[in-house]
Design a protein around this motif. Structure first.
Motif, PDB file in Angstrom:
ATOM      1  N   LEU A  15       0.677  -1.291  -0.286  1.00  0.00           N
ATOM      2  CA  LEU A  15       0.022   0.142  -0.084  1.00  0.00           C
ATOM      3  C   LEU A  15       0.909   1.380   0.190  1.00  0.00           C
ATOM      4  O   LEU A  15       0.975   2.325  -0.682  1.00  0.00           O
ATOM      5  CB  LEU A  15      -1.121   0.090   0.754  1.00  0.00           C
ATOM      6  N   LYS A  44      -1.066  -3.281   2.945  1.00  0.00           N
ATOM      7  CA  LYS A  44      -2.648  -3.152   3.392  1.00  0.00           C
ATOM      8  C   LYS A  44      -3.356  -3.914   4.191  1.00  0.00           C
ATOM      9  O   LYS A  44      -2.834  -5.819   4.577  1.00  0.00           O
ATOM     10  CB  LYS A  44      -3.493  -2.875   2.452  1.00  0.00           C
ATOM     11  N   LYS A  79      -0.187   3.486  -2.742  1.00  0.00           N
ATOM     12  CA  LYS A  79      -1.480   3.308  -3.683  1.00  0.00           C
ATOM     13  C   LYS A  79      -1.451   3.087  -5.206  1.00  0.00           C
ATOM     14  O   LYS A  79      -2.193   3.497  -6.167  1.00  0.00           O
ATOM     15  CB  LYS A  79      -3.178   3.858  -3.326  1.00  0.00           C
ATOM     16  N   LYS A  97      -7.277  11.346   1.946  1.00  0.00           N
ATOM     17  CA  LYS A  97      -7.750   9.318   2.529  1.00  0.00           C
ATOM     18  C   LYS A  97      -6.742   8.789   3.133  1.00  0.00           C
ATOM     19  O   LYS A  97      -6.305   7.310   3.406  1.00  0.00           O
ATOM     20  CB  LYS A  97      -7.471   8.563   1.204  1.00  0.00           C
ATOM     21  N   ASN A 172     -13.063   8.824   5.656  1.00  0.00           N
ATOM     22  CA  ASN A 172     -13.114   7.261   5.495  1.00  0.00           C
ATOM     23  C   ASN A 172     -11.996   7.231   4.856  1.00  0.00           C
ATOM     24  O   ASN A 172     -11.523   6.069   4.000  1.00  0.00           O
ATOM     25  CB  ASN A 172     -14.079   7.032   4.819  1.00  0.00           C
ATOM     26  N   GLU A 174      -7.960   5.642   3.945  1.00  0.00           N
ATOM     27  CA  GLU A 174      -7.486   3.919   4.211  1.00  0.00           C
ATOM     28  C   GLU A 174      -5.951   3.802   5.108  1.00  0.00           C
ATOM     29  O   GLU A 174      -5.884   2.244   4.771  1.00  0.00           O
ATOM     30  CB  GLU A 174      -6.767   3.692   2.708  1.00  0.00           C
ATOM     31  N   ILE A 175      -5.941   5.184   5.122  1.00  0.00           N
ATOM     32  CA  ILE A 175      -4.393   5.245   5.878  1.00  0.00           C
ATOM     33  C   ILE A 175      -4.918   5.907   7.339  1.00  0.00           C
ATOM     34  O   ILE A 175      -5.363   6.869   7.341  1.00  0.00           O
ATOM     35  CB  ILE A 175      -2.947   5.458   5.172  1.00  0.00           C
ATOM     36  N   ASN A 201      -8.637  -1.051  13.621  1.00  0.00           N
ATOM     37  CA  ASN A 201      -7.969  -2.095  12.189  1.00  0.00           C
ATOM     38  C   ASN A 201      -8.639  -3.333  11.790  1.00  0.00           C
ATOM     39  O   ASN A 201      -8.420  -3.442  10.852  1.00  0.00           O
ATOM     40  CB  ASN A 201      -6.246  -1.989  13.044  1.00  0.00           C
ATOM     41  N   ASN A 205     -10.784  -3.021   8.696  1.00  0.00           N
ATOM     42  CA  ASN A 205      -9.299  -3.056   8.190  1.00  0.00           C
ATOM     43  C   ASN A 205      -8.496  -1.402   7.253  1.00  0.00           C
ATOM     44  O   ASN A 205      -8.248  -1.556   6.447  1.00  0.00           O
ATOM     45  CB  ASN A 205      -9.327  -4.020   5.994  1.00  0.00           C
ATOM     46  N   LEU A 206      -8.557  -1.272   8.182  1.00  0.00           N
ATOM     47  CA  LEU A 206      -7.723  -0.141   7.952  1.00  0.00           C
ATOM     48  C   LEU A 206      -6.101  -0.042   8.340  1.00  0.00           C
ATOM     49  O   LEU A 206      -6.006  -0.586   9.488  1.00  0.00           O
ATOM     50  CB  LEU A 206      -8.288   1.440   9.454  1.00  0.00           C
ATOM     51  N   THR A 207      -5.184   0.565   7.158  1.00  0.00           N
ATOM     52  CA  THR A 207      -4.101   1.096   7.527  1.00  0.00           C
ATOM     53  C   THR A 207      -3.265   1.602   8.522  1.00  0.00           C
ATOM     54  O   THR A 207      -3.665   2.486   8.352  1.00  0.00           O
ATOM     55  CB  THR A 207      -3.525   0.995   5.942  1.00  0.00           C
TER      56      THR A 207
END
Length: 356
Positions: A15, A44, A79, A97, A172, A174-175, A201, A205-207
């Motif tokens: 990721l 990820k 990404k 993000k 929301n 992703e990281i 996490n 499913n959050l990095t």
């Protein structure tokens, strides 16, 4: 999706990728290398810990991940996108993000809890109805139901950090980047905040990339760790492997501080050696497959030595047991060496601290 199929098996893809990243600042005596040729890969779903003492370059490194700092050289790919090539608007959209939480919360004291959480949504142009719904969801997620109308001055440190986490999750992301997020908290509150991050996490499913100078934070929730010193990553890998087999001096220092008791261990060791100048002090590191094996009593029966316990500690890390026992071996030097070889044969980690 950042996953691919390889012979029917699901394989994680990177990721975040840092390749030969350097960041220099101008100083009175020339360039200061805050980050020096760092290569790093975060997958990820990872909770990736970056640990180091003050001045190691951790905070600069984490600011490179969201474009708050740009590298002097090297590439930062998130990404599949090289963020060093993004223009102003592209960079602003990219940052939406990536959430970030800070050591000192950075809340707006004139705003209520709910309004602090809404702030990123306001800036993103989200409708008021959506802001209200999302903020209510996040209040519940971080365990602050019923506190939405409170002001930061009315909250405890742990509650303030929960607001900071909720605000960081508003768009929301992703990281999630955590810059010394627990350093201002007491031990009990630290545990609670770490449990919350672990829960987030798993649920989202959050990095998470977490920087800290506290090895107990790494042990508690991270699955990967990188150790920084003087701007460089000197050691990295799975947390359990690094804890059990630290290679670099700075890593060994972190691990020893984490596994040692609160007492002055250096003074304790020197006292043992002064009274037993012919002895050898070793630290034995145990893992799950040998933690319950009576290797100490076996060594005493097989070799003409005595073993005195100096200190020891057993802890949990990512569902596995980590154990460390520092002992004084006394007796004939050849017998001591045989005992050390015996411990090695049992796959017990052995580190000689002092010897004569």
């Amino acid at each position: 999706m950042l996953l691919m199929e390889t012979e029917g098996k699901e394989v994680k893809m990177a990721l975040i990728e840092l390749t030969h990243v350097k960041k220099e600042f101008s100083g009175k005596n020339g360039a200061i290398k805050a980050v020096n040729d760092v290569n790093l890969t975060v997958e990820k779903g990872d909770i990736y810990g970056i640990v180091g003492y003050s001045g190691a370059g951790k905070s600069t490194l984490v600011r490179l991940l969201n474009g708050l700092e740009l590298p002097t050289s090297g590439t930062v790919v998130v990404k599949g996108q090289d963020i060093t090539k993004l223009k102003n608007r592209e960079l602003r959209n990219f940052r939406k993000k990536i959430g970030m939480i800070f050591q000192h919360f950075n809340l707006l004291w004139s705003r209520t809890v709910i309004d602090n959480i809404k702030l990123p949504l306001e800036l993103a142009g989200v409708s008021k109805a959506e802001q209200k719904t999302r903020a209510a969801e996040l209040l519940e997620l971080v365990g602050l139901e019923g506190r939405g109308d409170a002001y930061p001055s009315q909250l405890s440190g742990g509650q303030k950090q929960r607001v900071g986490i909720a605000r960081a999750l508003a768009n929301n992301p992703e990281i999630l980047l955590c810059d010394e997020a627990t350093s201002a908290l007491d031990p009990q509150t630290t545990e609670e905040v770490l449990d919350l991050l672990l829960d987030i996490n798993k649920k989202l499913n959050l990095t998470i990339v977490l920087i800290t100078h506290e090895m107990n934070v790494i042990r508690k929730i991270c699955n990967k760790v990188a150790v920084m010193e003087l701007g460089s990553v000197v050691e990295e890998g799975d947390v359990l492997d690094v804890f059990r087999h630290p290679q670099q001096t700075v890593t060994k220092r972190f691990v020893q501080q984490e596994l040692a008791p609160e007492d002055d261990t250096d003074e304790m060791i020197q006292s043992f050696m002064k009274e037993n100048p012919g002895g050898k002090i070793v630290t034995l590191s145990f893992k799950e497959n040998n933690a319950n094996e009576p290797v100490i009593s076996q060594a005493i029966r097989q070799y003409a030595i005595d073993i005195n316990v100096v200190y020891g500690k057993v802890q949990q890390a990512k569902g596995s047991t980590l154990g460390s026992l520092t002992v004084l071996l006394t007796g004939d030097p050849e017998e001591i060496d045989k005992a050390v070889a015996f411990f090695n044969s049992k796959e017990v980690g052995v580190e000689v601290i002092t010897h004569e």
